[in-house]
Design a protein around this motif. Sequence first.
Motif, PDB file in Angstrom:
ATOM      1  N   GLN A 130     -15.534  27.315  -0.697  1.00  0.00           N
ATOM      2  CA  GLN A 130     -16.776  26.614  -1.008  1.00  0.00           C
ATOM      3  C   GLN A 130     -17.938  27.533  -0.653  1.00  0.00           C
ATOM      4  O   GLN A 130     -17.988  28.079   0.462  1.00  0.00           O
ATOM      5  CB  GLN A 130     -16.851  25.316  -0.203  1.00  0.00           C
ATOM      6  CG  GLN A 130     -15.889  24.259  -0.687  1.00  0.00           C
ATOM      7  CD  GLN A 130     -16.333  23.692  -2.018  1.00  0.00           C
ATOM      8  OE1 GLN A 130     -17.199  22.843  -2.079  1.00  0.00           O
ATOM      9  NE2 GLN A 130     -15.765  24.187  -3.104  1.00  0.00           N
ATOM     10  N   HIS A 143     -25.327  23.743   3.028  1.00  0.00           N
ATOM     11  CA  HIS A 143     -24.332  23.191   2.108  1.00  0.00           C
ATOM     12  C   HIS A 143     -25.033  22.572   0.908  1.00  0.00           C
ATOM     13  O   HIS A 143     -25.503  21.433   0.954  1.00  0.00           O
ATOM     14  CB  HIS A 143     -23.491  22.134   2.834  1.00  0.00           C
ATOM     15  CG  HIS A 143     -22.419  21.557   1.972  1.00  0.00           C
ATOM     16  ND1 HIS A 143     -22.475  20.297   1.445  1.00  0.00           N
ATOM     17  CD2 HIS A 143     -21.257  22.097   1.519  1.00  0.00           C
ATOM     18  CE1 HIS A 143     -21.395  20.073   0.711  1.00  0.00           C
ATOM     19  NE2 HIS A 143     -20.633  21.150   0.746  1.00  0.00           N
ATOM     20  N   MET A 203     -22.702  23.856  -4.723  1.00  0.00           N
ATOM     21  CA  MET A 203     -21.399  24.466  -4.434  1.00  0.00           C
ATOM     22  C   MET A 203     -20.777  25.192  -5.620  1.00  0.00           C
ATOM     23  O   MET A 203     -20.650  24.669  -6.714  1.00  0.00           O
ATOM     24  CB  MET A 203     -20.421  23.409  -3.905  1.00  0.00           C
ATOM     25  CG  MET A 203     -20.837  22.785  -2.582  1.00  0.00           C
ATOM     26  SD  MET A 203     -21.556  23.900  -1.366  1.00  0.00           S
ATOM     27  CE  MET A 203     -20.161  24.935  -1.003  1.00  0.00           C
ATOM     28  N   GLU A 212     -10.119  14.021   3.530  1.00  0.00           N
ATOM     29  CA  GLU A 212     -10.459  15.140   2.651  1.00  0.00           C
ATOM     30  C   GLU A 212      -9.314  16.155   2.658  1.00  0.00           C
ATOM     31  O   GLU A 212      -8.454  16.140   3.536  1.00  0.00           O
ATOM     32  CB  GLU A 212     -11.744  15.823   3.144  1.00  0.00           C
ATOM     33  CG  GLU A 212     -12.933  14.854   3.219  1.00  0.00           C
ATOM     34  CD  GLU A 212     -14.247  15.522   3.656  1.00  0.00           C
ATOM     35  OE1 GLU A 212     -15.253  15.315   2.975  1.00  0.00           O
ATOM     36  OE2 GLU A 212     -14.262  16.233   4.673  1.00  0.00           O
ATOM     37  N   CYS A 213      -9.357  17.050   1.705  1.00  0.00           N
ATOM     38  CA  CYS A 213      -8.507  18.259   1.668  1.00  0.00           C
ATOM     39  C   CYS A 213      -7.054  18.050   2.097  1.00  0.00           C
ATOM     40  O   CYS A 213      -6.597  18.647   3.077  1.00  0.00           O
ATOM     41  CB  CYS A 213      -9.134  19.345   2.534  1.00  0.00           C
ATOM     42  SG  CYS A 213     -10.772  19.798   1.992  1.00  0.00           S
ATOM     43  N   ARG A 248     -11.371  13.478  -4.459  1.00  0.00           N
ATOM     44  CA  ARG A 248     -11.534  14.931  -4.544  1.00  0.00           C
ATOM     45  C   ARG A 248     -10.460  15.765  -3.830  1.00  0.00           C
ATOM     46  O   ARG A 248      -9.581  15.236  -3.186  1.00  0.00           O
ATOM     47  CB  ARG A 248     -12.896  15.316  -3.965  1.00  0.00           C
ATOM     48  CG  ARG A 248     -13.125  14.904  -2.516  1.00  0.00           C
ATOM     49  CD  ARG A 248     -14.501  15.415  -2.075  1.00  0.00           C
ATOM     50  NE  ARG A 248     -14.810  15.096  -0.698  1.00  0.00           N
ATOM     51  CZ  ARG A 248     -15.534  14.060  -0.305  1.00  0.00           C
ATOM     52  NH1 ARG A 248     -16.003  13.206  -1.192  1.00  0.00           N
ATOM     53  NH2 ARG A 248     -15.778  13.874   0.980  1.00  0.00           N
ATOM     54  N   ASP A 249     -10.632  17.065  -3.963  1.00  0.00           N
ATOM     55  CA  ASP A 249      -9.861  18.105  -3.264  1.00  0.00           C
ATOM     56  C   ASP A 249      -8.399  18.171  -3.710  1.00  0.00           C
ATOM     57  O   ASP A 249      -7.471  18.113  -2.883  1.00  0.00           O
ATOM     58  CB  ASP A 249      -9.941  17.924  -1.734  1.00  0.00           C
ATOM     59  CG  ASP A 249     -11.378  17.791  -1.240  1.00  0.00           C
ATOM     60  OD1 ASP A 249     -12.299  18.216  -1.970  1.00  0.00           O
ATOM     61  OD2 ASP A 249     -11.583  17.252  -0.137  1.00  0.00           O
ATOM     62  N   ASN A 302     -17.894  26.974   3.140  1.00  0.00           N
ATOM     63  CA  ASN A 302     -17.070  26.027   3.896  1.00  0.00           C
ATOM     64  C   ASN A 302     -15.624  26.113   3.420  1.00  0.00           C
ATOM     65  O   ASN A 302     -15.106  27.254   3.366  1.00  0.00           O
ATOM     66  CB  ASN A 302     -17.660  24.614   3.972  1.00  0.00           C
ATOM     67  CG  ASN A 302     -17.953  23.906   2.693  1.00  0.00           C
ATOM     68  OD1 ASN A 302     -18.795  24.338   1.920  1.00  0.00           O
ATOM     69  ND2 ASN A 302     -17.301  22.797   2.427  1.00  0.00           N
ATOM     70  N   ASP A 303     -14.972  25.030   3.102  1.00  0.00           N
ATOM     71  CA  ASP A 303     -13.512  24.998   2.926  1.00  0.00           C
ATOM     72  C   ASP A 303     -12.884  26.188   2.198  1.00  0.00           C
ATOM     73  O   ASP A 303     -13.402  26.613   1.158  1.00  0.00           O
ATOM     74  CB  ASP A 303     -13.106  23.786   2.072  1.00  0.00           C
ATOM     75  CG  ASP A 303     -13.757  22.499   2.467  1.00  0.00           C
ATOM     76  OD1 ASP A 303     -14.499  22.460   3.441  1.00  0.00           O
ATOM     77  OD2 ASP A 303     -13.522  21.509   1.757  1.00  0.00           O
ATOM     78  N   TRP A 317     -18.245  19.494  10.741  1.00  0.00           N
ATOM     79  CA  TRP A 317     -19.393  18.922  10.009  1.00  0.00           C
ATOM     80  C   TRP A 317     -20.468  18.357  10.933  1.00  0.00           C
ATOM     81  O   TRP A 317     -21.594  18.135  10.510  1.00  0.00           O
ATOM     82  CB  TRP A 317     -18.917  17.848   9.015  1.00  0.00           C
ATOM     83  CG  TRP A 317     -18.376  18.450   7.749  1.00  0.00           C
ATOM     84  CD1 TRP A 317     -17.096  18.373   7.275  1.00  0.00           C
ATOM     85  CD2 TRP A 317     -19.104  19.223   6.780  1.00  0.00           C
ATOM     86  NE1 TRP A 317     -16.983  19.053   6.089  1.00  0.00           N
ATOM     87  CE2 TRP A 317     -18.199  19.576   5.756  1.00  0.00           C
ATOM     88  CE3 TRP A 317     -20.432  19.654   6.666  1.00  0.00           C
ATOM     89  CZ2 TRP A 317     -18.582  20.339   4.638  1.00  0.00           C
ATOM     90  CZ3 TRP A 317     -20.803  20.415   5.561  1.00  0.00           C
ATOM     91  CH2 TRP A 317     -19.882  20.748   4.570  1.00  0.00           C
ATOM     92  N   TYR A 367     -11.004  23.130  10.288  1.00  0.00           N
ATOM     93  CA  TYR A 367     -11.127  22.017   9.348  1.00  0.00           C
ATOM     94  C   TYR A 367     -10.751  22.446   7.936  1.00  0.00           C
ATOM     95  O   TYR A 367     -10.805  23.631   7.578  1.00  0.00           O
ATOM     96  CB  TYR A 367     -12.569  21.476   9.358  1.00  0.00           C
ATOM     97  CG  TYR A 367     -12.652  20.133   8.676  1.00  0.00           C
ATOM     98  CD1 TYR A 367     -11.915  19.046   9.160  1.00  0.00           C
ATOM     99  CD2 TYR A 367     -13.411  19.946   7.529  1.00  0.00           C
ATOM    100  CE1 TYR A 367     -11.950  17.818   8.528  1.00  0.00           C
ATOM    101  CE2 TYR A 367     -13.454  18.709   6.891  1.00  0.00           C
ATOM    102  CZ  TYR A 367     -12.719  17.655   7.397  1.00  0.00           C
ATOM    103  OH  TYR A 367     -12.749  16.435   6.767  1.00  0.00           O
ATOM    104  N   ALA A 368     -10.393  21.425   7.132  1.00  0.00           N
ATOM    105  CA  ALA A 368     -10.139  21.617   5.694  1.00  0.00           C
ATOM    106  C   ALA A 368      -9.066  22.671   5.447  1.00  0.00           C
ATOM    107  O   ALA A 368      -9.079  23.361   4.441  1.00  0.00           O
ATOM    108  CB  ALA A 368     -11.440  21.991   4.972  1.00  0.00           C
ATOM    109  N   PHE A 370     -16.481  21.483  -6.233  1.00  0.00           N
ATOM    110  CA  PHE A 370     -15.978  21.139  -4.904  1.00  0.00           C
ATOM    111  C   PHE A 370     -14.566  21.714  -4.707  1.00  0.00           C
ATOM    112  O   PHE A 370     -14.049  22.435  -5.538  1.00  0.00           O
ATOM    113  CB  PHE A 370     -16.010  19.616  -4.712  1.00  0.00           C
ATOM    114  CG  PHE A 370     -17.296  19.112  -4.088  1.00  0.00           C
ATOM    115  CD1 PHE A 370     -18.475  19.842  -4.147  1.00  0.00           C
ATOM    116  CD2 PHE A 370     -17.321  17.879  -3.421  1.00  0.00           C
ATOM    117  CE1 PHE A 370     -19.651  19.372  -3.557  1.00  0.00           C
ATOM    118  CE2 PHE A 370     -18.494  17.398  -2.832  1.00  0.00           C
ATOM    119  CZ  PHE A 370     -19.657  18.140  -2.896  1.00  0.00           C
ATOM    120  N   SER A 371     -13.956  21.348  -3.592  1.00  0.00           N
ATOM    121  CA  SER A 371     -12.697  21.992  -3.183  1.00  0.00           C
ATOM    122  C   SER A 371     -11.531  21.716  -4.124  1.00  0.00           C
ATOM    123  O   SER A 371     -11.504  20.719  -4.845  1.00  0.00           O
ATOM    124  CB  SER A 371     -12.335  21.538  -1.773  1.00  0.00           C
ATOM    125  OG  SER A 371     -13.199  22.174  -0.865  1.00  0.00           O
TER     126      SER A 371
END
Length: 474
Positions: free
Chosen positions: A38, A46, A49, A195-196, A143-144, A21-22, A281, A261-262, A78-79
Amino acid sequence: MLYQEKHRPQLHFTPKENWINDPNGLVYYEGEYHLFYQRNPHASDHADMHWGHATSTDLYHWEEHGIALAPDELGTIFSGSAVVDKDNTSGLFENVSGGLVAIFTHDGKSQQQSIAYSEDKGRTWIKYEGNPVIPNTKIKDFRDPKVSWHEDSKQWIMVLACGDHIQFYGSPNLIDWTYLSSFGKEYPSHIGVWECPDLLYLPVENSSKKEWVLIVSINADGPNGGSAVYYFTGSFDGKEFHPNEKPEDALKWADTGKDFYAAVSWDNTEDTYWIGWMNNWQYAGVVPVSPWRSAMSLVRKMSLNKIGGDLFLKQEPIITDNNKEEKSYQNIDIQNDTAKSYEISDTGQVDLQISKASASMEWGVKFVTDQDEVFSLEVNKAEDTYTFYRTEGLIDFSEDFPEKIKGSLHGLDIQELKVIIDRSSVEVFLNNGLSVSTNLIYPEGTVGQMEIFTVDEALQIENITCTSLDSIWK
Ligand code: FRU
C-alpha cells in the motif's frame, strides 16, 4: 546519502520516501520475490492508495521499483494478493505459460474486488476490462482478497475480509467467483474490523503432518492495544474452514508486540514465508520519521509447533548477511545485583542460549543508548509472561505509543532468545520464534550496550552471541 536519516532502518524494507502500509501481492516468480505494498507516492500519510513495488532474490535485500497499480474510475487500490497463473487459467495471457495475476480491492463508492495481469515480471500491469470481478454486496468493509490454488478441489480460493467475518470464494479462472462460505461472526474480537486474511497450509514440526491456519488482522483490540494479527488452526475442505479453537478459547496472537500488522504470506514458494507492516493504526500517521513513513518487518519462515496438544505458530526471521561480525561469550553466570554488560550494534542481533535447569524466575535484558535511555525486556516465569518496556526516547507523539508490552511464554522455559535491533525497532523471538513481539522505538541516542540482569535466582547462560549486521542498502 539515501537511507542515512536518523531512525532509518538498515535491515528492514522502507521506501525512499513517503507513505507505505500493508504488504500486498507477495509472490515468488522466476527468481524474484515480489513485495508490493500500500503506497501513497505523493505524501507521508494514508491517502490516494496505489500499489508500490520492490523485489528481492533472498527475502532480505530489496530493490524498490516504481508504482505498479494506480487509482482509476473504480477507486483507489487497496490491499490484495498475486498468484502465478502458470496454466493460463484466466486466458488473459497470449502465452500458454501464463504470468502474474494480481487480485485487489478497488476502494471507490464501495469496495469491490478486481484483477490485473502482468506479462513482464510485475513491472507493468494491465487491469482486466471486466473489473470488478466481485462487485460489492452492500457490505461496507469488503476487502483484502488473498488468493491461492487449492490442489484438492482444483480451484482458486479467495479469503476476503468482510467487517466482522471472513468469506471464502472459489474460481476456476480468477475471473468468475462463487461464494463458498463464511466464518467468524461468533468469534472475538469485533471492536475493530477484520482485515487482510490469509489461508495457509503449514507443516507441523516433528511430524509429517500439515495443518490449515486462517490468519486475520484486527484493526483494534490487540493484546497490547490497537492493531494486531491473530490466527485459527483447523481444517479446510475446499469450501469451509473448520477451526480447532472454540469462540471462548483465548485468541492466538501471531505477534504480541504493538507493531506487526496486515501480515500475509508469499505465494508459489515451497516453505511458507510472510512479512508484516511494522506499525499500528493507533499512531501510524504520526510516527516521528521522515522522509519515509514506515517499514516492513523482517521476513519470517512459518511453521506450526505442538505445545501440550495445541498448535501454535512458529516464526523464524530471515537474515542473509555475508558480512556480519559476531562475538560470542560462553558459560556466563549472572547473580542478582551483578548485571553483565556487552557491547552491541544498533543494527544487529543478539542470541542467548539459557541453561534451562537454572533459569531464573525473573530476569531480563536492557538495551541502553549512549544517552542512557533504556529499553528493557523482562521475563517473569511465575506470571508466564515477558514484557518489553518502551517508555523512553521519543514517545510524546501519541498517547498510545509508550507501553509496557506483554507477551506469553506459553508455559515454556526460555531456552533461546533472539533480539533483532534496527535503530528504530526491536523484534523479539523467544524459543526459536514460538512467541514473538515486534515493537518500534525512537531513541534520541544510539543503542550500544546490552545488560543482562536477574532479580532473585542466579541465571546461567550457555552462550551469548552479539552480531553486528551490515546495512541492506549498501
Ligand atoms: C489494513 C488496511 C486494509 C486496506 C488497506 C488500505 O491495514 O486497512 O484493510 O485494504 O489497509 O490501505
